[in-house]
Motif scaffolding. Structure first.
Motif, PDB file in Angstrom:
ATOM      1  N   TRP A 197      78.263  31.881  11.583  1.00 53.43           N
ATOM      2  CA  TRP A 197      76.555  32.008  12.526  1.00 53.43           C
ATOM      3  C   TRP A 197      75.586  32.379  11.660  1.00 53.43           C
ATOM      4  CZ3 TRP A 197      75.639  28.481  16.122  1.00 53.43           C
ATOM      5  CH2 TRP A 197      76.776  28.022  17.308  1.00 53.43           C
ATOM      6  N   LEU A 198      75.495  33.310  10.826  1.00 56.33           N
ATOM      7  CA  LEU A 198      74.818  33.580   9.870  1.00 56.33           C
ATOM      8  C   LEU A 198      74.745  32.815   8.274  1.00 56.33           C
ATOM      9  CD1 LEU A 198      73.109  35.659   8.665  1.00 56.33           C
ATOM     10  CD2 LEU A 198      74.603  37.105   7.474  1.00 56.33           C
ATOM     11  N   ASP A 199      75.459  32.186   8.887  1.00 57.72           N
ATOM     12  CA  ASP A 199      74.586  30.775   7.065  1.00 57.72           C
ATOM     13  C   ASP A 199      74.238  30.060   7.977  1.00 57.72           C
ATOM     14  OD1 ASP A 199      75.768  29.250   4.837  1.00 57.72           O
ATOM     15  OD2 ASP A 199      76.308  28.030   5.680  1.00 57.72           O
ATOM     16  N   TYR A 200      74.831  29.418   9.061  1.00 57.94           N
ATOM     17  CA  TYR A 200      73.935  28.408  10.218  1.00 57.94           C
ATOM     18  C   TYR A 200      72.572  28.695  10.547  1.00 57.94           C
ATOM     19  CZ  TYR A 200      72.833  25.577  14.189  1.00 57.94           C
ATOM     20  OH  TYR A 200      73.029  24.576  15.019  1.00 57.94           O
ATOM     21  N   ILE A 201      72.185  30.039  10.242  1.00 61.16           N
ATOM     22  CA  ILE A 201      70.347  30.302  10.557  1.00 61.16           C
ATOM     23  C   ILE A 201      69.846  30.531   9.397  1.00 61.16           C
ATOM     24  CG2 ILE A 201      69.234  32.608  11.191  1.00 61.16           C
ATOM     25  CD1 ILE A 201      71.580  33.188  13.330  1.00 61.16           C
ATOM     26  N   LEU A 202      71.282  31.289   8.301  1.00 65.39           N
ATOM     27  CA  LEU A 202      69.914  30.580   7.052  1.00 65.39           C
ATOM     28  C   LEU A 202      70.008  30.122   6.409  1.00 65.39           C
ATOM     29  CD1 LEU A 202      71.647  34.298   5.663  1.00 65.39           C
ATOM     30  CD2 LEU A 202      69.568  33.916   6.723  1.00 65.39           C
ATOM     31  N   LYS A 203      70.306  28.992   6.813  1.00 68.67           N
ATOM     32  CA  LYS A 203      70.326  27.458   6.491  1.00 68.67           C
ATOM     33  C   LYS A 203      69.450  26.571   7.349  1.00 68.67           C
ATOM     34  CE  LYS A 203      74.890  27.002   3.335  1.00 68.67           C
ATOM     35  NZ  LYS A 203      75.934  26.573   2.690  1.00 68.67           N
ATOM     36  N   THR A 204      69.049  27.373   8.427  1.00 71.75           N
ATOM     37  CA  THR A 204      68.424  26.382   9.012  1.00 71.75           C
ATOM     38  C   THR A 204      66.905  25.337   8.506  1.00 71.75           C
ATOM     39  OG1 THR A 204      69.703  26.963  11.110  1.00 71.75           O
ATOM     40  CG2 THR A 204      67.197  25.914  11.461  1.00 71.75           C
ATOM     41  N   PRO A 205      66.560  25.961   7.488  1.00 71.05           N
ATOM     42  CA  PRO A 205      65.016  25.307   7.439  1.00 71.05           C
ATOM     43  C   PRO A 205      65.356  24.621   6.394  1.00 71.05           C
ATOM     44  CG  PRO A 205      64.838  27.605   7.039  1.00 71.05           C
ATOM     45  CD  PRO A 205      66.499  27.683   7.440  1.00 71.05           C
ATOM     46  N   ARG A 206      66.095  24.220   5.358  1.00 70.63           N
ATOM     47  CA  ARG A 206      66.878  23.352   4.725  1.00 70.63           C
ATOM     48  C   ARG A 206      67.173  22.381   5.386  1.00 70.63           C
ATOM     49  NH1 ARG A 206      70.450  21.482   1.114  1.00 70.63           N
ATOM     50  NH2 ARG A 206      69.764  20.193  -0.490  1.00 70.63           N
ATOM     51  N   ARG A 207      68.675  22.446   5.929  1.00 70.99           N
ATOM     52  CA  ARG A 207      69.260  21.392   6.896  1.00 70.99           C
ATOM     53  C   ARG A 207      68.070  20.961   7.621  1.00 70.99           C
ATOM     54  NH1 ARG A 207      72.080  24.745   9.370  1.00 70.99           N
ATOM     55  NH2 ARG A 207      71.264  25.247  11.052  1.00 70.99           N
ATOM     56  N   ARG A 208      67.356  21.069   8.525  1.00 74.38           N
ATOM     57  CA  ARG A 208      65.882  20.068   9.140  1.00 74.38           C
ATOM     58  C   ARG A 208      65.247  19.481   8.241  1.00 74.38           C
ATOM     59  NH1 ARG A 208      63.571  24.844  13.165  1.00 74.38           N
ATOM     60  NH2 ARG A 208      65.844  24.750  14.972  1.00 74.38           N
ATOM     61  N   ARG A 209      65.055  19.715   6.694  1.00 72.92           N
ATOM     62  CA  ARG A 209      64.199  19.494   5.488  1.00 72.92           C
ATOM     63  C   ARG A 209      64.983  17.621   5.138  1.00 72.92           C
ATOM     64  NH1 ARG A 209      62.392  24.073   3.631  1.00 72.92           N
ATOM     65  NH2 ARG A 209      64.171  23.469   2.000  1.00 72.92           N
ATOM     66  N   VAL A 210      66.209  18.176   4.994  1.00 71.93           N
ATOM     67  CA  VAL A 210      67.173  17.057   4.256  1.00 71.93           C
ATOM     68  C   VAL A 210      66.868  16.635   6.026  1.00 71.93           C
ATOM     69  CG1 VAL A 210      69.058  16.549   3.690  1.00 71.93           C
ATOM     70  CG2 VAL A 210      67.768  18.463   2.862  1.00 71.93           C
ATOM     71  N   HIS A 211      67.801  16.824   6.763  1.00 71.00           N
ATOM     72  CA  HIS A 211      68.633  15.325   8.112  1.00 71.00           C
ATOM     73  C   HIS A 211      67.554  14.914   7.936  1.00 71.00           C
ATOM     74  CE1 HIS A 211      71.734  18.376   9.539  1.00 71.00           C
ATOM     75  NE2 HIS A 211      71.901  17.532   8.302  1.00 71.00           N
ATOM     76  N   HIS A 212      65.519  15.148   8.730  1.00 76.34           N
ATOM     77  CA  HIS A 212      64.756  14.238   8.851  1.00 76.34           C
ATOM     78  C   HIS A 212      64.155  13.221   7.317  1.00 76.34           C
ATOM     79  CE1 HIS A 212      62.638  18.129  11.587  1.00 76.34           C
ATOM     80  NE2 HIS A 212      63.559  17.303  12.087  1.00 76.34           N
ATOM     81  N   ARG A 213      64.664  13.562   6.350  1.00 74.89           N
ATOM     82  CA  ARG A 213      64.483  13.002   5.409  1.00 74.89           C
ATOM     83  C   ARG A 213      65.554  11.885   5.587  1.00 74.89           C
ATOM     84  NH1 ARG A 213      67.384  12.598   0.826  1.00 74.89           N
ATOM     85  NH2 ARG A 213      67.728  14.815   1.158  1.00 74.89           N
ATOM     86  N   ARG A 214      66.850  12.370   5.568  1.00 77.87           N
ATOM     87  CA  ARG A 214      68.020  11.292   5.710  1.00 77.87           C
ATOM     88  C   ARG A 214      67.437  10.295   6.571  1.00 77.87           C
ATOM     89  NH1 ARG A 214      73.609  14.408   5.516  1.00 77.87           N
ATOM     90  NH2 ARG A 214      74.218  12.194   5.623  1.00 77.87           N
ATOM     91  N   ALA A 215      67.514  11.183   8.021  1.00 75.53           N
ATOM     92  CA  ALA A 215      67.109  10.068   9.210  1.00 75.53           C
ATOM     93  C   ALA A 215      66.368   8.529   9.218  1.00 75.53           C
ATOM     94  CB  ALA A 215      66.857  10.811  10.648  1.00 75.53           C
ATOM     95  N   ARG A 216      65.097   8.892   8.386  1.00 75.95           N
ATOM     96  CA  ARG A 216      63.911   8.792   7.900  1.00 75.95           C
ATOM     97  C   ARG A 216      64.735   6.965   7.284  1.00 75.95           C
ATOM     98  NH1 ARG A 216      60.719  12.640   7.240  1.00 75.95           N
ATOM     99  NH2 ARG A 216      61.371  12.533   5.012  1.00 75.95           N
ATOM    100  N   GLU A 217      65.565   7.335   6.225  1.00 73.29           N
ATOM    101  CA  GLU A 217      66.520   6.502   5.332  1.00 73.29           C
ATOM    102  C   GLU A 217      67.363   5.985   5.714  1.00 73.29           C
ATOM    103  OE1 GLU A 217      67.723   9.064   2.553  1.00 73.29           O
ATOM    104  OE2 GLU A 217      65.757   9.639   1.247  1.00 73.29           O
TER     105      GLU A 217
END
Length: 374
Positions: free
Chosen positions: A341-361
């Motif tokens: 859960w700590l890792d999940y929280i810390l990586k949330t900002p980058r994960r969201r950026r990557v997921h948004h880019r990949r969703a568009r692709e």
């Protein structure tokens, strides 16, 4: 002949990849009405990416499909021409009434253990309904299993060893607790050998005798009863959707398996979910986001994210409590959960950026729908 390999933990076993252009590829799936949206997409993707020169015998174990759903699937198969033959095989899941209820509060998942008795074919590929296929399954079907092996599968991504399913069963059956554990969502089965070994009868006895002890339904029976007789396949034949979500790009060339949540019932937000919904829409069976199950799943995901910080703070405290009281396994379990859960929280900002880019692709992807061409 071509040489191929099965990957093993200690060594790589050479096997023969025999080209069998004249032998139909046999595929089997099991579904009830609850899982039909997944069945439809699994079949559409498998046939679209399979060698178009091969004949296919498609066997659907029918545990309660509606006449409308059977008709819809039949129309899909007709679009692939005479090279694909569809057969519905009626099954009665009540034969597993003494087993623990499976996904969807049914016994449907257990039906794959009936395959040796239901189908008079020497070998086949079994697929779960929660997969999307972006790889030619003919290459998997043509693999010859090594001597002594009765099926081939990919190691499980979340349950790597037998004791993670049941330490008690492993001990009673004198199996190594750290023995390799396989996911049964995509398997190449030698039905002739399984019939010789009375696998179906042994499975029914396993479900009855060990009810309440095994965690993963028929997959548990496969791993405990067939230990040392399972050949290891490369990961691309059964890639967990959560691993696809962790990628930085949308490269596929795999069989994608939605192991954690059915994507037509809400799934888990991320690239894999976007991919399923996009594929389903293109295949002519769009996901209905208005159904109660989908909305419930999204609410659960919302509260999961809300509670993440509290879990990251609370779990270390709980772990310390179990450490003080001498409960080592529970202590280790909560430590692992706290790190997650700590890792999940810390990586949330980058994960969201990557997921948004990949969703568009993904929205711009072109799928190989030969059967859907005008």
């Amino acid at each position: 002949k071509e040489e191929a390999t099965f990957q093993g933990p200690a060594r790589t076993c050479a096997v023969t990849h025999v080209l069998k252009e004249m032998e139909p590829v046999v595929l089997a799936l099991a579904s009830n009405e609850h899982y039909f949206p997944g069945l439809y997409c699994a079949v559409a993707s498998a046939l679209s990416y399979l060698d178009s020169t091969r004949e296919v015998d498609l066997k659907v174990l029918d545990g309660g499909l509606s006449p409308e759903s059977r008709s819809t699937l039949s129309r899909l198969i007709e679009r692939f021409g005479e090279c694909v033959r569809l057969e519905f095989v009626t099954v009665d899941p009540s034969v597993f009434s003494k087993a623990t209820l499976g996904p969807g509060k049914s016994h449907m998942t257990y039906c794959r253990t009936l395959l040796p008795q239901l189908l008079n074919v020497p070998r086949l590929i079994y697929l779960d309904c929660d997969v999307l296929v972006f790889r030619d399954l003919a290459k998997l079907f043509d693999l010859e299993l090594p001597p002594g092996k009765v099926l081939a599968a990919v190691p499980d991504s979340e349950t790597p060893i037998l004791r993670d399913d049941s330490r008690a069963i492993a001990a009673t059956m004198s199996l190594p607790a750290d023995g390799r554990y396989f996911n049964a969502g995509v398997v190449l089965l030698n039905l002739d050998e399984l019939r010789k070994q009375n696998f179906t009868k042994q499975s029914l006895e396993f479900f009855r005798d060990w009810k309440g002890h095994y965690r993963f339904w028929d997959q548990s029976a496969i791993n405990f009863l067939l230990h040392d007789r399972i050949a290891e396949l490369p990961e691309h034949w059964n890639r967990a959707a959560w691993r696809f979500d962790e990628q930085d790009d949308n490269s596929l060339d795999c069989v994608l398996h939605y192991t954690r949540s059915a994507p037509w019932l809400g799934g888990i937000p991320g690239p894999a979910q976007v991919l399923f919904e996009r594929f389903a829409a293109d295949a002519g069976s769009p996901v209905n986001r208005q159904i109660a199950a989908f909305k419930k799943s999204r609410r659960q995901q919302f509260f999961r994210n809300v509670l993440a910080p509290f879990r990251a703070l609370a779990f270390p405290v709980v772990s310390l409590f179990y450490k003080v009281t001498g409960q080592k396994e529970k202590c280790a379990g909560y430590q692992k959960a706290a790190r997650y859960w700590l890792d999940y929280i810390l990586k949330t900002p980058r994960r969201r950026r990557v997921h948004h880019r990949r969703a568009r692709e993904i929205q711009g992807m072109k799928f190989r729908f030969a059967a859907f061409s005008p």
